[in-house]
Design a protein around this motif. Structure first.
Motif, mmCIF file in Angstrom:
data_model
loop_
_atom_site.group_PDB
_atom_site.id
_atom_site.type_symbol
_atom_site.label_atom_id
_atom_site.label_comp_id
_atom_site.label_asym_id
_atom_site.label_seq_id
_atom_site.Cartn_x
_atom_site.Cartn_y
_atom_site.Cartn_z
ATOM 1 N N ASN A 77 31.869 106.889 12.564
ATOM 2 C CA ASN A 77 31.673 106.162 13.822
ATOM 3 C C ASN A 77 30.760 104.965 13.649
ATOM 4 N N THR A 78 31.134 104.131 12.673
ATOM 5 C CA THR A 78 30.450 102.871 12.410
ATOM 6 C C THR A 78 31.494 101.784 12.262
ATOM 7 N N TYR A 79 31.049 100.539 12.425
ATOM 8 C CA TYR A 79 31.978 99.417 12.310
ATOM 9 C C TYR A 79 31.191 98.191 11.856
ATOM 10 N N PRO A 80 31.716 97.389 10.938
ATOM 11 C CA PRO A 80 33.076 97.436 10.375
ATOM 12 C C PRO A 80 33.230 98.360 9.160
ATOM 13 N N MET A 87 32.959 101.894 6.808
ATOM 14 C CA MET A 87 33.121 103.339 6.958
ATOM 15 C C MET A 87 32.239 104.019 5.918
ATOM 16 N N ALA A 88 31.191 104.723 6.383
ATOM 17 C CA ALA A 88 30.218 105.339 5.484
ATOM 18 C C ALA A 88 29.654 104.302 4.517
ATOM 19 N N TYR A 103 39.172 108.311 0.315
ATOM 20 C CA TYR A 103 40.462 107.901 0.873
ATOM 21 C C TYR A 103 41.610 108.659 0.215
ATOM 22 N N GLY A 104 41.564 108.871 -1.098
ATOM 23 C CA GLY A 104 42.705 109.433 -1.822
ATOM 24 C C GLY A 104 42.466 110.799 -2.416
ATOM 25 N N PHE A 157 41.137 104.825 8.418
ATOM 26 C CA PHE A 157 41.143 103.513 7.768
ATOM 27 C C PHE A 157 42.457 102.794 8.013
ATOM 28 N N ASN A 158 43.568 103.508 7.874
ATOM 29 C CA ASN A 158 44.880 102.887 8.081
ATOM 30 C C ASN A 158 45.036 102.367 9.499
#
Length: 358
Positions: free
Chosen positions: A234-237, A239-240, A248-249, A267-268
């Motif tokens: 819950n951050t922007y722009p 992520m962690a 991610y993978g 992310f997508n």
């Protein structure tokens, strides 16, 4: 399927078309509200509160204390109750029950309004030639959507504590496909006179590509909802603290991350949302320099503005950790962008193309 033509229409025919278009717009408004109610049902974790599919008798809520106890006992059999809501009181259960009941009742009302309106307009001779097959298709699709809703809910009755994100995505996507179909018909009947523009052909191709991007972004958002992915990162722009999150993978095979990995799914959706805004702004700029009617240019401007507003709303929703009202507003915003896309397609008309061709 048959097509609609608007050449040589009389004043009476136009009045009938406007009446049919107004009815379809009312149905679209009900579908819009249904999607928002569905978002609230999901966000309040209410979707598994009714363990029975009773299309007729389910219109009425429990009418006695014994019936409430019976319905509550069924809910206690779910993994959601055992793992997340153990000890819930009957009063607390009623809160989630009412959201799911309203969601199902509203779906029935949509079907009733559609069928009643269709029969009345048909018997009054107000339906133009070629329209009836479209309306029958819409009614059948609506019935299938109801069955698909139960198919989704049933996925949460075994060992899951919520419904399958795949089935939720299918349910939402199917609902919005019906909405888009009905809205396109309503626009063609209600506002058929779109002026032709010399450069419209190329812009229309761009708009169709944009419509595909909007559809994929909405599907990605449904996966976010299905996995509760908006409750994380819950951050922007970033992520962690990273552009692309480190995990991610993590799933194998790799493509499975797109559907079952919280980090990848969020992310997508972020990436697709930003691409949608860029594409919307590009279409607007293109329209400013192309030989388009003022009506077409306004439609593209509203589309760009709506896309940007939806991105801002999504970021605010994420930073606030998806409160119910913001989550529901964000889903409504997605439908607004979809609606503006359909409207733009109806206003950007090339020479020789039928009026309001979507």
């Amino acid at each position: 399927m048959s097509t609609l033509t608007f050449a040589g229409q009389s004043a009476a025919r136009r009045a009938d078309d406007r009446a049919v278009g107004a009815w379809l717009l009312a149905v679209c408004g009900m579908i819009f509200a249904m999607a928002v109610i569905g978002a609230i049902t999901r966000l309040t974790e209410s979707g598994l509160s009714i363990m029975e599919w009773a299309p007729v008798s389910g219109v009425l809520p429990p009418m006695s204390q014994a019936e409430w106890e019976r319905i509550f006992a069924l809910y206690k059999q779910t993994a959601e109750y055992r793992e997340l809501n153990a000890g819930m009181s009957l009063a607390e259960f009623k809160t989630i029950f009412w959201w799911e009941w309203v969601h199902r009742l509203w779906g029935r009302l949509i079907g009733a309004v559609f069928l009643a309106g269709f029969l009345w307009l048909l018997l009054r001779g107000k339906l133009r030639r070629g329209l009836t097959p479209h309306l029958i298709a819409l009614f059948v699709l609506g019935g299938l959507q109801g069955a698909l809703g139960w198919f989704m809910v049933a996925s949460g009755f075994a060992e899951r504590t919520d419904v399958s994100q795949y089935r939720l995505t299918l349910h939402l996507g199917f609902a919005l496909a019906i909405y888009a179909y009905a809205l396109a018909l309503a626009i063609r009947l209600r506002w058929p006179s779109a002026p032709a523009s010399a450069d419209a052909a190329g812009v229309r191709r761009g708009l169709w590509a944009f419509a595909g991007l909007v559809a994929v972004t909405i599907v990605a958002g449904a996966l976010v909802a299905g996995l509760n992915a908006g409750m994380s990162y819950n951050t922007y722009p970033l992520m962690a603290g990273e552009v692309v999150p480190a995990n991610y993978g993590v799933h194998a095979p790799w493509w499975l991350n797109w559907f079952e990995n919280v980090a990848a799914v969020q992310f997508n959706h972020r990436l697709l949302a930003h691409l949608t805004v860029v594409a919307g702004l590009a279409l607007w700029v293109w329209g400013c320099f192309a030989r388009l009617s003022e009506e077409a240019r306004r439609a593209l401007a509203w589309l760009a503005l709506g896309s940007l507003g939806q991105l801002v709303l999504g970021v605010v929703t994420l930073l606030a950790v998806v409160p119910v009202w913001l989550g529901a507003a964000h889903q409504a915003g997605a439908i607004v962008v979809l609606s503006l896309t359909i409207w733009a397609l109806s206003r950007v008309r090339a020479p020789g193309v039928g009026a309001a061709g979507v």
